[in-house]
Design a protein around this motif. Sequence first.
Motif, PDB file in Angstrom:
ATOM      1  N   ALA A 224       0.704  -1.170   0.113  1.00  0.00           N
ATOM      2  CA  ALA A 224       0.023   0.168  -0.100  1.00  0.00           C
ATOM      3  C   ALA A 224       0.760   1.032  -0.035  1.00  0.00           C
ATOM      4  CB  ALA A 224      -0.949   0.017   1.326  1.00  0.00           C
ATOM      5  N   ALA A 226       0.814   3.577   2.025  1.00  0.00           N
ATOM      6  CA  ALA A 226       1.287   3.961   3.298  1.00  0.00           C
ATOM      7  C   ALA A 226       2.597   3.279   3.591  1.00  0.00           C
ATOM      8  CB  ALA A 226       0.126   3.616   4.207  1.00  0.00           C
ATOM      9  N   VAL A 227       2.642   2.050   3.072  1.00  0.00           N
ATOM     10  CA  VAL A 227       3.994   1.167   3.410  1.00  0.00           C
ATOM     11  C   VAL A 227       5.088   1.617   2.501  1.00  0.00           C
ATOM     12  CG1 VAL A 227       5.220  -1.120   3.334  1.00  0.00           C
ATOM     13  CG2 VAL A 227       2.575  -0.889   4.021  1.00  0.00           C
ATOM     14  N   ASP A 229       5.273   4.966   1.625  1.00  0.00           N
ATOM     15  CA  ASP A 229       5.673   6.029   2.455  1.00  0.00           C
ATOM     16  C   ASP A 229       6.844   5.813   3.552  1.00  0.00           C
ATOM     17  OD1 ASP A 229       4.142   7.582   1.101  1.00  0.00           O
ATOM     18  OD2 ASP A 229       2.544   7.906   2.359  1.00  0.00           O
ATOM     19  N   TYR A 230       6.392   4.591   4.313  1.00  0.00           N
ATOM     20  CA  TYR A 230       7.290   4.350   5.471  1.00  0.00           C
ATOM     21  C   TYR A 230       8.610   3.574   4.997  1.00  0.00           C
ATOM     22  CZ  TYR A 230       8.720   1.716   9.751  1.00  0.00           C
ATOM     23  OH  TYR A 230       9.259   1.091  10.831  1.00  0.00           O
ATOM     24  N   MET A 274      -0.817  -8.741   2.052  1.00  0.00           N
ATOM     25  CA  MET A 274      -0.487  -7.577   2.127  1.00  0.00           C
ATOM     26  C   MET A 274       0.751  -7.046   3.099  1.00  0.00           C
ATOM     27  SD  MET A 274      -3.836  -6.311   4.305  1.00  0.00           S
ATOM     28  CE  MET A 274      -4.012  -7.425   5.993  1.00  0.00           C
ATOM     29  N   VAL A 275       1.744  -6.287   2.617  1.00  0.00           N
ATOM     30  CA  VAL A 275       2.776  -5.989   3.395  1.00  0.00           C
ATOM     31  C   VAL A 275       2.278  -5.072   4.596  1.00  0.00           C
ATOM     32  CG1 VAL A 275       5.042  -5.193   3.335  1.00  0.00           C
ATOM     33  CG2 VAL A 275       4.228  -6.407   1.625  1.00  0.00           C
ATOM     34  N   LEU A 276       2.667  -5.328   5.801  1.00  0.00           N
ATOM     35  CA  LEU A 276       2.600  -4.291   6.675  1.00  0.00           C
ATOM     36  C   LEU A 276       3.773  -3.768   7.453  1.00  0.00           C
ATOM     37  CD1 LEU A 276       0.144  -6.511   9.036  1.00  0.00           C
ATOM     38  CD2 LEU A 276      -0.462  -4.920   7.364  1.00  0.00           C
ATOM     39  N   PRO A 277       3.688  -2.619   8.008  1.00  0.00           N
ATOM     40  CA  PRO A 277       4.859  -1.992   8.632  1.00  0.00           C
ATOM     41  C   PRO A 277       5.729  -3.023   9.393  1.00  0.00           C
ATOM     42  CG  PRO A 277       2.995  -0.362   8.582  1.00  0.00           C
ATOM     43  CD  PRO A 277       2.541  -1.825   8.179  1.00  0.00           C
ATOM     44  N   GLU A 278       5.001  -3.834   9.977  1.00  0.00           N
ATOM     45  CA  GLU A 278       5.796  -4.770  10.814  1.00  0.00           C
ATOM     46  C   GLU A 278       6.652  -5.654   9.932  1.00  0.00           C
ATOM     47  OE1 GLU A 278       1.869  -6.021  12.369  1.00  0.00           O
ATOM     48  OE2 GLU A 278       2.457  -8.243  11.912  1.00  0.00           O
ATOM     49  N   GLN A 281       9.609  -3.738   9.262  1.00  0.00           N
ATOM     50  CA  GLN A 281      10.620  -3.521  10.322  1.00  0.00           C
ATOM     51  C   GLN A 281      11.310  -5.047  10.518  1.00  0.00           C
ATOM     52  OE1 GLN A 281       8.885  -2.296  13.871  1.00  0.00           O
ATOM     53  NE2 GLN A 281       8.539  -0.125  13.158  1.00  0.00           N
ATOM     54  N   ILE A 312       5.527   5.083  12.016  1.00  0.00           N
ATOM     55  CA  ILE A 312       4.838   4.534  11.077  1.00  0.00           C
ATOM     56  C   ILE A 312       3.941   5.557  10.524  1.00  0.00           C
ATOM     57  CG2 ILE A 312       3.505   2.600  10.517  1.00  0.00           C
ATOM     58  CD1 ILE A 312       5.252   1.154  12.934  1.00  0.00           C
ATOM     59  N   PRO A 313       3.794   5.737   9.077  1.00  0.00           N
ATOM     60  CA  PRO A 313       2.679   6.800   8.726  1.00  0.00           C
ATOM     61  C   PRO A 313       1.332   6.278   8.903  1.00  0.00           C
ATOM     62  CG  PRO A 313       3.887   5.974   6.937  1.00  0.00           C
ATOM     63  CD  PRO A 313       4.603   5.540   8.236  1.00  0.00           C
TER      64      PRO A 313
ATOM     65  N   THR B 607       4.861  -0.683  15.556  1.00  0.00           N
ATOM     66  CA  THR B 607       3.920  -1.071  14.673  1.00  0.00           C
ATOM     67  C   THR B 607       2.589  -1.548  15.465  1.00  0.00           C
ATOM     68  OG1 THR B 607       4.320  -3.431  15.194  1.00  0.00           O
ATOM     69  CG2 THR B 607       5.717  -2.576  13.273  1.00  0.00           C
ATOM     70  N   ARG B 637      -5.942  -0.181   5.454  1.00  0.00           N
ATOM     71  CA  ARG B 637      -5.047   0.605   5.273  1.00  0.00           C
ATOM     72  C   ARG B 637      -3.956  -0.126   4.372  1.00  0.00           C
ATOM     73  NH1 ARG B 637      -3.045   5.623   5.541  1.00  0.00           N
ATOM     74  NH2 ARG B 637      -0.873   5.886   6.441  1.00  0.00           N
ATOM     75  N   PHE B 638      -3.602  -1.360   4.461  1.00  0.00           N
ATOM     76  CA  PHE B 638      -2.577  -2.021   3.677  1.00  0.00           C
ATOM     77  C   PHE B 638      -2.953  -3.029   2.694  1.00  0.00           C
ATOM     78  CE2 PHE B 638      -1.035  -0.663   7.743  1.00  0.00           C
ATOM     79  CZ  PHE B 638      -0.100   0.303   7.716  1.00  0.00           C
ATOM     80  N   SER B 642      -6.944  -1.624  -0.333  1.00  0.00           N
ATOM     81  CA  SER B 642      -6.787  -0.326   0.428  1.00  0.00           C
ATOM     82  C   SER B 642      -7.211   0.933  -0.398  1.00  0.00           C
ATOM     83  CB  SER B 642      -5.649  -0.282   1.271  1.00  0.00           C
ATOM     84  OG  SER B 642      -4.570  -0.375   0.338  1.00  0.00           O
TER      85      SER B 642
END
Lengths: 313, 666
Positions: A224, A226-227, A229-230, A274-278, A281, A312-313, B607, B637-638, B642
């Motif tokens: 996404a 947002a990711v 961006d991160y 989906m890729v998450l910010p975690e 990380q 994280i945005p 996170t 969101r992701f 999304s």
Amino acid sequence: MFSGHQRPTHHDHISDVVAALEHLVVGKSVQIKLSLATLLAGGHLLLEDMPGVGKTTLARALAATLGFNWSRVQFTSDLLPADITGISIFDVSTQEFRFHPGPVFTSLLLADEINRAPPKTQSALLEAMEESQVTIDGHRHTLDQPFFVVATQNPAEQLGVYRLPESQLDRFLCCIELGYPSADAERVLLTGGDRRQLVERTHAVASIDMVVQWQQQAQQINVAPAVLDYAQALLACSRQMATEGICANGLSPRAGLSLLSMSRAWAMLNSREMVLPEDVQAVFTSVAAHRLAGSLKQGAPVTREILDSVDIP
Amino acid sequence: MSRPVEQNREFSDSTARLLGVTVLLTQLPLLLHLPLWICLPGALLVLCRVIPALRHRIRLPAFLMTPLVLIGAAAIVIHYGEVFNRDPCVAFLFLLVGFKYLESKTSHDASLLVVLSAFLLMTQFFYWQSIAAAVFAIPALFLIGLSLFTLQRGALPTQPRFMINLTAKLLLQAIPVATLLFVAVPRVTAPGIGEGHGNAITGLSSRMSPGSVASLSMSNEVAFRVEFHDTTPTRHDLYWRGPVLSGFDGHEWFILPRARHSTFAETTIASGTRARPTRYTVTMEPTSNPWLMALDAPSALPTRPARNSMPEVIASITEEKQLDSLVSLNRAIRYEAGSLLTDRFISNIQPGAEYLLTTRHNPRAQRFARELRADFSDDMTLANQILRWFSTEQFHYTLSPPRLGEDSIDDFLFNTRRGFCEHYSGSFVLMLRAAGIPARVVTGYQGGEVNGDYMIVRQSDAHAWAEAYIDGQWQRFDPTAAVSPQRVERGMSEALNGERTELFKQWPLLKTVSMQWDKVNYQWQSLVIGFDAKLQNKLWEKFGLKQPGALGLAILIIAVVLVWIALILAPWRILFGTQRADVCQRQWEKLCQGFARRGIARNNGETARAYVNRVIQNQPEHREKLLQLLDSYHTGRFGTGSQDRVIQKNCAAQMRRYRRQLGQFW
């Protein structure tokens, strides 16, 4: 293709692979998953550790469980490029040169102690890694896919090593260290049978075709904005730190691409579409540390600092 | 498929209902202003199609439509006796909208109907310009927008929720443009259609008989509001001069017609007289009377700002210093006036015999006055003697005096001795006249209630006092004050001593609320309704500009509107440099804020999952909901979808639901 809430079908097989690997390499589940993620992301793995902690075992276990054929090259100071890529030898009976493929023509190449070889030899391997092909006597020989290099590297403080230059470190998608096993894991290792025999007896739970398919699926994992961006913020922060002299180099755009493909593979290993910010990380240190400071040991504190300072945005 | 056919397709039943409700809502405010025989059929025409049960029963045949409209038009002309005036036009429009609705079938008809409705909605402001009217117009305006946009959608889907959101959005976007047009477009001070009977209140009257002012005193309605340009005068000086009643027929006091009007107010006072000049702005409520109010004694004629920024004089003054308005007072009016605060002023015109007229009625009062005259030769002493007599004898100040006989003043002075200001002023003037001193009754208002930076004068402040011509000066006497000094000191309700059960005295809070509401109303009157050329000029000056010409103004408005449209259309990222926070992220941030208030703040770089796990450790009972919320957040969101607004909104809605279950309500 999978979409929506449908569970991805690949997952069961991947978890089989993970389970088999955990049986062979005890107490290193994070490293196992990172290695697998590197393979799924289509990259190459660098293991940075002292001898005797199971680097070779991990590489062989990977080959065994995935059903890869593999070969091993022990890098020494007198190793020549041809010892890796192969050589053309004049065949008297047919009156022509015949190509004898080197150990690089395999699916999984274990390059042991890569930093003991002189730079010329190193770069021969690295070219093969980058281009998936070797050129000998003007003939181009394409390597099979997947081609997965697991290189091990002794800590740079040891004697008789040629440090890999930064540009070549960059070719390794991921750099991990195994470290000493935990007390429980060590007890299992000490009391259990010979790991090598255990590996040899292991049956493959996957195949080359499946791995290729997984690699394609990993590319479909959603990232996404947002990711993105991160990830961009992380890259920017590393560059900021490089200008402040905290680390040697900032992260390149190629490092950014590596980070994303690693994150995708990590998300896939965690059975997510989906890729998450975690995910970012989780793989950040192994993707970024060796690029930032030339070695995992020196880079890890910097990546920790970057992760803590970028929100994280 | 040609386009006109597309546009002219028939609209659906649900659209018809929407249109019907729109028309009804625009008709609603006018029900207060139009006669019942127009309201009923006008509204019924719409109702019989809106109510599902009636929809298929009652059908007006098409051939009847034209004759019925003609009959309606004729009836309206007969009822009002005229054609081209406000009321018949509004009434006809009212009926016409009803007929149009009944026969509308295609979307073309419907568009026309919506425009007619918008016009009809506007006509209510001819009658009514209060805040309530504006508030009343909002739902109708909204529905007009909704109908229009629904019609515009054509064959596209029109889910109610979506359309309502769209309408709200478009109307909100229109507010700045409307504000700009309101502020910048020159005021048209066109007389005519806007002037009617309105809600004008009667107020003071041109005739005064015992009981007439008292009845006015029961009314709590606002007569006018005043802003003093400098300090507010004391209560003693607050005599608002209205109609001057010099005529007397034995029973009633009335205004004598005056030939001499002056447009030059000059008040001369004797040297040594205490007098303070003051200036103030009066905002008069609509009234059917022709008089403007000014403090005694008026020294500058009332003016209002005109377009060329030269003040326009809006009243003439009689020799009795009564201000006759030159403009219609059917609508609220705002004017500036000046006065000299004094109770006596010099008049060079010797008062005529009409100021001594006593008639043959009330012989006893006249005899009493003549007896006093014999004892006191000095006019001033005599007048004061009568006042003293009022205060020493057993006179009572009351709102409900007993009924009086044929010679009402005699009856009052010597029998009942209970009366209101008109009794005292009337009998006082009569006695002065009987004693040979020219005198007259002045009516108006006394006092006023300070509310913040302005003063409210109500109908209940209506008052009558006397003026006598002594030593070449008209001198004010207030016999009511002699009987009940509190009337002037503290106001009427105090003076009446609990005679009226005062609502406000029992509930002081109600009083505060009512005063605050009056303040809001006053602001509305003076800033919105009263936004005139002068205020407009001031606004331009504030920006350091001169009022631009027509072309300049047009360019300015177009430019501002274009900029505004560009701002609306410009992507968020360009305007604010950041991505617009998506709905799921907003929900997530609210969740974090909520838990941060309870002492679990999210760390930098932590996170979502790590944070939620930390919260779960702290509040294990919320585990399930938190994990589900986390799932929704990640999906919205992701997730793969999304970038899809619908999925985002769904996920955000789920998150909000979980947050509610967690006890977070906003």
